[in-house]
Design a protein around this motif. Structure first.
Motif, PDB file in Angstrom:
ATOM      1  N   THR A   1    -103.033  -2.533  54.769  1.00  0.00           N
ATOM      2  CA  THR A   1    -102.380  -2.420  53.456  1.00  0.00           C
ATOM      3  C   THR A   1    -102.757  -3.598  52.556  1.00  0.00           C
ATOM      4  OG1 THR A   1    -100.557  -1.521  54.775  1.00  0.00           O
ATOM      5  CG2 THR A   1    -100.192  -1.726  52.415  1.00  0.00           C
ATOM      6  N   PHE A   2    -102.768  -4.819  53.110  1.00  0.00           N
ATOM      7  CA  PHE A   2    -103.225  -5.990  52.335  1.00  0.00           C
ATOM      8  C   PHE A   2    -104.655  -5.758  51.846  1.00  0.00           C
ATOM      9  CE2 PHE A   2    -100.467  -9.024  55.129  1.00  0.00           C
ATOM     10  CZ  PHE A   2     -99.339  -8.707  54.379  1.00  0.00           C
ATOM     11  N   ASP A   3    -105.464  -5.189  52.726  1.00  0.00           N
ATOM     12  CA  ASP A   3    -106.879  -4.996  52.429  1.00  0.00           C
ATOM     13  C   ASP A   3    -107.058  -4.017  51.269  1.00  0.00           C
ATOM     14  OD1 ASP A   3    -109.563  -5.535  52.978  1.00  0.00           O
ATOM     15  OD2 ASP A   3    -109.772  -3.673  54.100  1.00  0.00           O
ATOM     16  N   GLU A   4    -106.194  -2.997  51.221  1.00  0.00           N
ATOM     17  CA  GLU A   4    -106.313  -1.992  50.161  1.00  0.00           C
ATOM     18  C   GLU A   4    -105.726  -2.461  48.841  1.00  0.00           C
ATOM     19  OE1 GLU A   4    -104.761   1.890  51.194  1.00  0.00           O
ATOM     20  OE2 GLU A   4    -106.042   1.923  52.960  1.00  0.00           O
ATOM     21  N   HIS A   5    -104.528  -3.052  48.908  1.00  0.00           N
ATOM     22  CA  HIS A   5    -103.794  -3.330  47.657  1.00  0.00           C
ATOM     23  C   HIS A   5    -103.682  -4.814  47.318  1.00  0.00           C
ATOM     24  CE1 HIS A   5    -102.852   0.826  48.041  1.00  0.00           C
ATOM     25  NE2 HIS A   5    -102.024   0.673  49.050  1.00  0.00           N
ATOM     26  N   GLY A   6    -104.091  -5.683  48.217  1.00  0.00           N
ATOM     27  CA  GLY A   6    -103.871  -7.116  47.995  1.00  0.00           C
ATOM     28  C   GLY A   6    -102.497  -7.506  48.512  1.00  0.00           C
ATOM     29  N   TYR A   7    -102.306  -8.781  48.799  1.00  0.00           N
ATOM     30  CA  TYR A   7    -101.047  -9.249  49.380  1.00  0.00           C
ATOM     31  C   TYR A   7     -99.861  -9.021  48.445  1.00  0.00           C
ATOM     32  CZ  TYR A   7     -97.372 -12.324  51.044  1.00  0.00           C
ATOM     33  OH  TYR A   7     -96.171 -12.814  51.444  1.00  0.00           O
ATOM     34  N   GLU A   8    -100.039  -9.424  47.174  1.00  0.00           N
ATOM     35  CA  GLU A   8     -98.909  -9.367  46.225  1.00  0.00           C
ATOM     36  C   GLU A   8     -98.365  -7.955  46.063  1.00  0.00           C
ATOM     37  OE1 GLU A   8     -97.077 -11.608  44.824  1.00  0.00           O
ATOM     38  OE2 GLU A   8     -98.246 -13.265  45.676  1.00  0.00           O
ATOM     39  N   SER A   9     -99.264  -6.988  45.928  1.00  0.00           N
ATOM     40  CA  SER A   9     -98.839  -5.619  45.613  1.00  0.00           C
ATOM     41  C   SER A   9     -98.315  -4.866  46.831  1.00  0.00           C
ATOM     42  CB  SER A   9    -100.005  -4.831  45.009  1.00  0.00           C
ATOM     43  OG  SER A   9    -100.571  -5.534  43.936  1.00  0.00           O
ATOM     44  N   THR A  10     -98.522  -5.405  48.010  1.00  0.00           N
ATOM     45  CA  THR A  10     -98.086  -4.699  49.223  1.00  0.00           C
ATOM     46  C   THR A  10     -96.575  -4.832  49.414  1.00  0.00           C
ATOM     47  OG1 THR A  10    -100.199  -4.928  50.376  1.00  0.00           O
ATOM     48  CG2 THR A  10     -98.236  -4.751  51.748  1.00  0.00           C
ATOM     49  N   THR A  11     -95.920  -3.719  49.762  1.00  0.00           N
ATOM     50  CA  THR A  11     -94.489  -3.775  50.081  1.00  0.00           C
ATOM     51  C   THR A  11     -94.294  -3.548  51.581  1.00  0.00           C
ATOM     52  OG1 THR A  11     -94.161  -1.407  49.781  1.00  0.00           O
ATOM     53  CG2 THR A  11     -93.905  -2.797  47.822  1.00  0.00           C
ATOM     54  N   ILE A  12     -93.172  -4.078  52.083  1.00  0.00           N
ATOM     55  CA  ILE A  12     -92.834  -3.867  53.492  1.00  0.00           C
ATOM     56  C   ILE A  12     -92.705  -2.367  53.780  1.00  0.00           C
ATOM     57  CG2 ILE A  12     -91.009  -4.233  55.228  1.00  0.00           C
ATOM     58  CD1 ILE A  12     -92.461  -6.781  54.813  1.00  0.00           C
ATOM     59  N   ALA A  13     -92.177  -1.612  52.798  1.00  0.00           N
ATOM     60  CA  ALA A  13     -92.008  -0.160  52.980  1.00  0.00           C
ATOM     61  C   ALA A  13     -93.347   0.512  53.298  1.00  0.00           C
ATOM     62  CB  ALA A  13     -91.389   0.451  51.735  1.00  0.00           C
ATOM     63  N   GLU A  14     -94.414   0.081  52.588  1.00  0.00           N
ATOM     64  CA  GLU A  14     -95.740   0.671  52.843  1.00  0.00           C
ATOM     65  C   GLU A  14     -96.210   0.370  54.266  1.00  0.00           C
ATOM     66  OE1 GLU A  14     -98.642   0.546  49.087  1.00  0.00           O
ATOM     67  OE2 GLU A  14     -97.391  -1.260  49.250  1.00  0.00           O
ATOM     68  N   ILE A  15     -95.966  -0.863  54.684  1.00  0.00           N
ATOM     69  CA  ILE A  15     -96.404  -1.249  56.033  1.00  0.00           C
ATOM     70  C   ILE A  15     -95.633  -0.446  57.083  1.00  0.00           C
ATOM     71  CG2 ILE A  15     -96.576  -3.176  57.679  1.00  0.00           C
ATOM     72  CD1 ILE A  15     -96.847  -5.048  55.234  1.00  0.00           C
ATOM     73  N   LEU A  16     -94.326  -0.299  56.861  1.00  0.00           N
ATOM     74  CA  LEU A  16     -93.489   0.483  57.797  1.00  0.00           C
ATOM     75  C   LEU A  16     -93.994   1.911  57.908  1.00  0.00           C
ATOM     76  CD1 LEU A  16     -89.840  -0.626  56.909  1.00  0.00           C
ATOM     77  CD2 LEU A  16     -91.053  -0.983  59.073  1.00  0.00           C
TER      78      LEU A  16
END
Lengths: 225, 225
Positions: free
Chosen positions: A21-36
């Motif tokens: 997710t970091f790789d796709e959207h960058g650290y700032e734009s990533t939410t915990i919900a997406e990772i879950l």
């Protein structure tokens, strides 16, 4: 024991989901919900292993300094080259590695978490010190400086190759870089003995134990499978 | 004529304000309002010169490929080195240059506007072709490949130097890089004649006409001033 193994596997799944997710959207734009959603684990499991998004970034960075797949060789400079060629081959295939580089290159994320660059530079300087002790490296070579330059230039080749029009492949470009740099560093007797090519990168990758296991797992199984 | 001069100056002021703002906040986060405030020009003047924020980014990128301040030299490789040393010295002093690099390194902005990397690579290849014609470069050197590697590695040294703990200065690091790369490229007779140092970068900068004018302008004036 089975419980511990499961915990290790869950941790790995979460970290890989975070990296992707970091790789796709960058650290700032990533939410915990997406990772879950990507990891398909519970919120409790995620927060048990990684109390904050920052811990996930730090986990990704720590996992990215690796000599996995590099095998002992009579020439220490070949091991150095193999480490960098293999990294070039793995990078587009492993979000853990490209996410770490994306975090390192992003000035905001970098201020929070630092980078793996000092660890990489020290790893390279270590190779060069051993190579020098064995007479593979020209006497005037400064191992710290060259180690730092290797990390800087490798990173630059990655960043620029991605941004150039045309289809440069990273292992080929890293091979080109290494041939230039090592021409200024290796002794004349050692230089022609080094194998620095994109083909070697592919070969090293296919020989990695993790890669072999993956291929075996995806192969069709017999009746007993 | 006076009107045209004023228009050129206004355009330059707007572009410099845009560069400084992009450099601080990144392209995405920058608003036209911030640029207006910094440039102290009217909205009408800004839109007359740059119909969109994208035009400002493109203007910054176009302004950043420069050999300003590099003087003719008996060795073409010295001119190549001077271009890169001077760039390293000017970069932290001129937001126009660092903003262009920030846009190039940001994957999102890069997708929209491209980078100046192909232009830089072609500039370097041109130096190398001329150097080869004069016998300064080893016969097996591929000018396109080395030109591309110079741009990649220069960019990497900039990105990594900024992110490393400690106080590495960019001209010193670029001098280190050039000494490594040119050792693999220059003929043995030419190599020791090249002056590649951070001190040379500072000297070239102080000798730039634009820099001289700036110093003259800020110096205390006599009664007639």
């Amino acid at each position: 024991m089975a419980q511990q193994e499961r915990a290790i596997r869950t941790r790995k799944i979460i970290l890989e989901a975070a990296a992707a997710t970091f790789d796709e959207h960058g650290y700032e734009s990533t939410t915990i919900a997406e990772i879950l959603e990507r990891a398909e684990v519970t919120k409790g499991a995620l927060y048990f292993h990684f109390p904050s998004k920052g811990d996930l970034a730090r986990g990704v960075l720590a996992a990215a300094v690796t000599t996995e797949g590099v095998r002992p060789h009579a020439l220490k400079l070949q091991e150095l080259a193999d480490t960098l060629l293999l990294l070039a081959y793995r990078l587009p295939r492993e979000p853990m590695l490209s996410a770490a580089l994306r975090i390192a290159v992003d000035p905001q994320a970098r201020r929070q978490f630092g980078t793996a660059w000092p660890d990489w530079a020290e790893l390279m300087a270590g190779f060069l010190r051993e190579a020098k002790a064995r007479g593979e490296v020209l006497a005037h070579t400064d191992e710290e400086e060259v180690g730092r330059m290797i990390v800087s230039t490798w990173t630059g080749v990655r960043v620029v190759t991605e941004g150039l029009p045309g289809t440069y492949d990273l292992p080929g470009e890293i091979a080109l870089l290494l041939r230039l740099l090592l021409a200024a560093v290796a002794t004349p007797a050692v230089l022609p003995r080094l194998d620095i090519s994109a083909a070697r990168a592919a070969h090293l990758y296919d020989d990695m134990p993790a890669r072999r296991a993956e291929v075996a797992e995806s192969a069709p199984r017999g009746i007993s499978g």
